[in-house]
Design a protein around this motif. Structure first.
Motif, PDB file in Angstrom:
ATOM      1  N   THR A  50      -3.768  82.835  82.015  1.00 61.82           N
ATOM      2  CA  THR A  50      -3.617  84.035  82.831  1.00 61.82           C
ATOM      3  C   THR A  50      -4.720  84.070  83.870  1.00 61.82           C
ATOM      4  OG1 THR A  50      -2.675  85.220  80.962  1.00 61.82           O
ATOM      5  CG2 THR A  50      -3.540  86.552  82.748  1.00 61.82           C
ATOM      6  N   ALA A  92      -5.361  85.563  76.245  1.00 62.28           N
ATOM      7  CA  ALA A  92      -4.360  86.375  76.935  1.00 62.28           C
ATOM      8  C   ALA A  92      -3.425  87.046  75.930  1.00 62.28           C
ATOM      9  CB  ALA A  92      -3.561  85.513  77.913  1.00 62.28           C
ATOM     10  N   TYR A 149     -10.029  83.216  84.825  1.00 66.05           N
ATOM     11  CA  TYR A 149      -8.912  82.637  84.090  1.00 66.05           C
ATOM     12  C   TYR A 149      -9.118  82.895  82.605  1.00 66.05           C
ATOM     13  CZ  TYR A 149      -7.481  80.114  88.260  1.00 66.05           C
ATOM     14  OH  TYR A 149      -7.048  79.794  89.518  1.00 66.05           O
ATOM     15  N   SER A 188      -6.754  86.446  86.777  1.00 62.72           N
ATOM     16  CA  SER A 188      -7.081  87.834  87.082  1.00 62.72           C
ATOM     17  C   SER A 188      -8.165  87.869  88.150  1.00 62.72           C
ATOM     18  CB  SER A 188      -7.572  88.538  85.816  1.00 62.72           C
ATOM     19  OG  SER A 188      -7.978  89.854  86.095  1.00 62.72           O
TER      20      SER A 188
END
Length: 75
Positions: free
Chosen positions: A43, A59, A53, A45
């Motif tokens: 993921t 996540a 990451y 962000s």
């Protein structure tokens, strides 16, 4: 007389610097070799202007918190 604008050994030899290895911002798990793209299960962000990451495990463990930050347009 030769003039330099930067100190000797500053790495200005024309080569590009290798990017740092990609690691999970929460647990530090490496994503692979330096410069590699993150696995598709990771993921991404942006928090306070900083790209972060997160590995698949982190996540999954924090999915509710991650989704809670999304604007209503996303859900």
């Amino acid at each position: 007389m030769t003039s330099r604008t930067s100190p000797p050994g500053d790495g200005d030899d024309g080569s590009a610097a290798e990017p740092p290895p990609l690691v999970c911002a929460r647990c530090g798990t490496p994503a692979g070799t330096p410069g590699a793209t993150p696995p598709p299960t990771w993921t991404f962000s942006v928090e306070h202007g900083v790209s972060r990451y997160f590995c698949a495990s982190c996540a999954r463990e924090n999915l509710r918190s991650i989704e809670g930050r999304l604007d209503s347009d996303w859900w």
